[in-house]
Design a protein around this motif. Sequence first.
Motif, PDB file in Angstrom:
ATOM      1  N   GLY A 182       0.822  -1.208   0.000  1.00 33.20           N
ATOM      2  CA  GLY A 182       0.000   0.000   0.000  1.00 33.20           C
ATOM      3  C   GLY A 182       0.855   1.256   0.000  1.00 33.20           C
ATOM      4  O   GLY A 182       0.514   2.256  -0.652  1.00 33.20           O
ATOM      5  N   GLY A 183       1.972   1.230   0.730  1.00 30.38           N
ATOM      6  CA  GLY A 183       2.876   2.378   0.750  1.00 30.38           C
ATOM      7  C   GLY A 183       3.482   2.654  -0.612  1.00 30.38           C
ATOM      8  O   GLY A 183       3.607   3.824  -1.028  1.00 30.38           O
ATOM      9  N   ALA A 242       1.394   7.003  -6.577  1.00 25.96           N
ATOM     10  CA  ALA A 242       0.270   7.896  -6.855  1.00 25.96           C
ATOM     11  C   ALA A 242       0.671   9.352  -6.607  1.00 25.96           C
ATOM     12  O   ALA A 242       0.246  10.264  -7.336  1.00 25.96           O
ATOM     13  CB  ALA A 242      -0.924   7.516  -5.983  1.00 25.96           C
ATOM     14  N   MET A 243       1.469   9.559  -5.572  1.00 21.22           N
ATOM     15  CA  MET A 243       1.950  10.910  -5.277  1.00 21.22           C
ATOM     16  C   MET A 243       2.794  11.442  -6.438  1.00 21.22           C
ATOM     17  O   MET A 243       2.754  12.632  -6.763  1.00 21.22           O
ATOM     18  CB  MET A 243       2.768  10.884  -3.980  1.00 21.22           C
ATOM     19  CG  MET A 243       3.277  12.230  -3.511  1.00 21.22           C
ATOM     20  SD  MET A 243       4.054  12.110  -1.888  1.00 21.22           S
ATOM     21  CE  MET A 243       5.475  11.077  -2.254  1.00 21.22           C
ATOM     22  N   LEU A 244       3.534  10.537  -7.085  1.00 23.62           N
ATOM     23  CA  LEU A 244       4.369  10.917  -8.223  1.00 23.62           C
ATOM     24  C   LEU A 244       3.581  10.915  -9.537  1.00 23.62           C
ATOM     25  O   LEU A 244       4.134  11.231 -10.589  1.00 23.62           O
ATOM     26  CB  LEU A 244       5.559   9.953  -8.338  1.00 23.62           C
ATOM     27  CG  LEU A 244       6.507   9.918  -7.141  1.00 23.62           C
ATOM     28  CD1 LEU A 244       7.523   8.798  -7.292  1.00 23.62           C
ATOM     29  CD2 LEU A 244       7.199  11.263  -6.967  1.00 23.62           C
ATOM     30  N   ASN A 300      -7.658  10.696  -4.184  1.00 25.46           N
ATOM     31  CA  ASN A 300      -6.811  10.140  -3.130  1.00 25.46           C
ATOM     32  C   ASN A 300      -6.673   8.626  -3.267  1.00 25.46           C
ATOM     33  O   ASN A 300      -7.617   7.953  -3.677  1.00 25.46           O
ATOM     34  CB  ASN A 300      -7.401  10.463  -1.759  1.00 25.46           C
ATOM     35  CG  ASN A 300      -7.492  11.957  -1.518  1.00 25.46           C
ATOM     36  OD1 ASN A 300      -6.701  12.719  -2.061  1.00 25.46           O
ATOM     37  ND2 ASN A 300      -8.461  12.376  -0.732  1.00 25.46           N
ATOM     38  N   PRO A 301      -5.514   8.087  -2.879  1.00 28.29           N
ATOM     39  CA  PRO A 301      -5.325   6.628  -2.901  1.00 28.29           C
ATOM     40  C   PRO A 301      -5.983   5.985  -1.675  1.00 28.29           C
ATOM     41  O   PRO A 301      -5.334   5.369  -0.831  1.00 28.29           O
ATOM     42  CB  PRO A 301      -3.807   6.482  -2.877  1.00 28.29           C
ATOM     43  CG  PRO A 301      -3.335   7.667  -2.101  1.00 28.29           C
ATOM     44  CD  PRO A 301      -4.281   8.786  -2.461  1.00 28.29           C
ATOM     45  N   MET A 302      -7.307   6.140  -1.556  1.00 25.62           N
ATOM     46  CA  MET A 302      -8.008   5.749  -0.338  1.00 25.62           C
ATOM     47  C   MET A 302      -7.934   4.254  -0.073  1.00 25.62           C
ATOM     48  O   MET A 302      -7.835   3.834   1.080  1.00 25.62           O
ATOM     49  CB  MET A 302      -9.468   6.200  -0.395  1.00 25.62           C
ATOM     50  CG  MET A 302     -10.215   5.795  -1.649  1.00 25.62           C
ATOM     51  SD  MET A 302     -11.996   6.062  -1.559  1.00 25.62           S
ATOM     52  CE  MET A 302     -12.523   4.596  -0.707  1.00 25.62           C
TER      53      MET A 302
END
Length: 500
Positions: A261-262, A268-270, A292-294
């Motif tokens: 998940g991390g 996703a942030m990138l 968001n990567p919920m």
Amino acid sequence: MANDVYQTPFNSRYAGDEMKLLFSPRSRYSTWRQLWLWLAEAQKQLGLPITDEAIAQMEAHVKITDEEFEAAAAEEKRRRHDVMAHVHVFGRVAPAAAGIIHWGATSPYCTDNGDLIAMKRGLDLLLPPLARLIAGLSAFAKDYKGLACLGYTHGQPAQPTTVGKRACLWIQDLLLDLRNLERARDDLRFRGAKGTTGTQASFLQIFDGDHEKVEQLDELITQKAGFKSVFTVTSQTYSRKVDVDIINALGSFGATCERFGGDIRHLAMLKELEEPNEQDQIGSSAMAYKRNPMRAERLCSLGRYLRNKPKEALDTYSAQWLEMSLDDSAIRRITIPESFLCADACLILLLNITAGLVVYEEVVKRRIEAELPFVSNLDPDRLSLAKDQQMATENLIMACVQKGLSRQDAHEEIRVLSLEAAAQVKERGRANDLIGRIRQCDFFEPIHGSLDILLDPNTFTGRAAQQVEKFTQPGGEVETALRSYHDHLSDTIKTPDLHV
């Protein structure tokens, strides 16, 4: 009424129906009744005076009803003993068996054997979807085996890898989880019929000192329960170290979930990769643009909870006294079900996330192009360059040497230009212009025509694509591990709505 009392989120939001049913009160107490039936059947087979009518009545009422739940609750309030409460209630619906239910047994005959049955079935529920997860990720890895992307070490851009190769790293960890859960299941042994302190004294008395029949009783019940073997020695309970082994395997899987998940959240942030996003999904109540990567965040949350469960099992095991102490009872009623429910919830999330992973190839390419001029195939210390100025310079140096230029001169020219380019990036926030500087430098004129080939990202990924092929090929490591799950790989599972 359900909205007026606390419910575990595993039940109301996260876990799947089959796992919730497995650890439900109805399943727990119906399993006790099944164990009493198996005990009576085995005792009858070995010559004890138990009637066919008694067996038939027990068999007809193995599944506990709602009315019997109420009766059992009243009995437990009166007797302060859950097992005996259920013995009495079972005897009311099977009166011909009332006198022989639980004959020679002690409470852990029901509770411990019941827990072992539940954990074995729980592992059987977890393994097929885990295999499907691995198979799905393998297909993803093959699809993207050659898509070059930045690798990251220390959280910093490093030697390129491929999207498919990175997926294989996730698969490798999941294969270890598959092995751990299989091993935990296959190592499970039944407690059997051992009596109050595990000496089988009560059964030896019932069978008039016939040791062979006592051993046969143990073996018959074990076979009926579907276990391959039974513990030769136990105390009143089976060793709580068994729980440690099982929950350790589940906890290790939880750590895999948090790590996976991390990675998804970082990517996703990138903006390189994204989990599936529903058409009407809202990322923020205030910031309407957010995605968001919920799911990945929830996976990290649940994985973190699961990886901490082994400590509860370890503490419980180490705190046991001599032949048995009841300080294990309350915590095991929480630790065991919630470990399995959490693992189930994590698998549901993983299957959902990986089935809809979105790779933004142009972003991946743009990011690697931005950093590629600073990547090298050599260790920073060997290049004597600043650590953040490492990319394809070694290829350029080698090309210069092939054109008759001095390696040391090429090294010095690139070092100076790299420092200038790094200053543009760090001090002025501009794009990396190292390659432009090299194109304008007369020293590098002999290789100007080869720069595009020398800077092709695919020339920096080594054997990443070949490693993916070998890892996922027919007869390879992945297929071999999944061979016994072939019939389950196309199954679909009924999942709950994926709440936050």
